[in-house]
Design a protein around this motif. Sequence first.
Motif, PDB file in Angstrom:
ATOM      1  N   ASN A 169       0.894  -1.169   0.047  1.00  0.00           N
ATOM      2  CA  ASN A 169       0.124   0.094  -0.224  1.00  0.00           C
ATOM      3  C   ASN A 169       0.876   1.199  -0.099  1.00  0.00           C
ATOM      4  OD1 ASN A 169      -1.867   2.003   0.639  1.00  0.00           O
ATOM      5  ND2 ASN A 169      -3.248   0.457   1.608  1.00  0.00           N
ATOM      6  N   GLU A 170       0.438   2.264  -0.768  1.00  0.00           N
ATOM      7  CA  GLU A 170       1.507   3.305  -1.033  1.00  0.00           C
ATOM      8  C   GLU A 170       0.949   4.556   0.154  1.00  0.00           C
ATOM      9  OE1 GLU A 170       4.137   3.569  -2.476  1.00  0.00           O
ATOM     10  OE2 GLU A 170       3.971   1.547  -3.046  1.00  0.00           O
ATOM     11  N   ASN A 199       5.769  -0.883   4.924  1.00  0.00           N
ATOM     12  CA  ASN A 199       6.651   0.021   3.998  1.00  0.00           C
ATOM     13  C   ASN A 199       7.191   1.110   4.928  1.00  0.00           C
ATOM     14  OD1 ASN A 199       6.251  -1.415   1.612  1.00  0.00           O
ATOM     15  ND2 ASN A 199       4.340  -0.375   1.138  1.00  0.00           N
TER      16      ASN A 199
END
Length: 225
Positions: free
Chosen positions: A44-45, A171
Amino acid sequence: MPSTKKIMYFLSSAILQVAAVGILGYGMSTDWVQSKMACGPLGNEIFNGSATIKMGLFNGSEKKEGCPRFDTNNVVPVFAKLEQIGGAAVALQGLVVGLLSLSLLGSAGSILITLYNTVSNPYETYMGPIGLFACSGMSAISAFLALVLYLINVLVVRIGMEIAELKNDSNLKDEEVQLLVGFYLLLPYIAADILTTVLVYLYSHEAYTQRREQEKPPRMLQKTS
């Protein structure tokens, strides 16, 4: 028995070195760096959380907020984590600790020599100024090298990011590094080593000048006609 002036110079140097050992000892036991990163779920960004790694030379802590979902606080055994990373990270950290240990050894030698010179006159031996210059110089140089190597480990190898990525559960990006008090205490430690050397050099130079003056033959009186 040493002169009062010599006792003052060397006793002042001994006090400086004792203070330097206290400074470095405290510095090695406290935090050196904080690394903060934006954090989000894998795949997921969206980076709506944060991860903060705070480290000393041996122990640290990891705090995650919304990363990936829940807030967590964990203890970080620095060397154990760096061994998992391997390569330059653990080698540089080991060198930093080794160099600082060498600095403490040099400071111990400086304290011994300065105190010995307050009660004796081993001027031309290794227990005189020459020995002090060697010990203080070794301490200052070792501490400076430790400072440089730690900067490389933090800014180039990026051990904060590497430790945070070990779990591989999120991330991470946009690392911000902040050096803390443990790192900055190396600066007054190095300054104390340099000042110790300067004090003893000033005394040695003055004592040498006085000896040269005393060794000069008396001037011959000119006969007047």
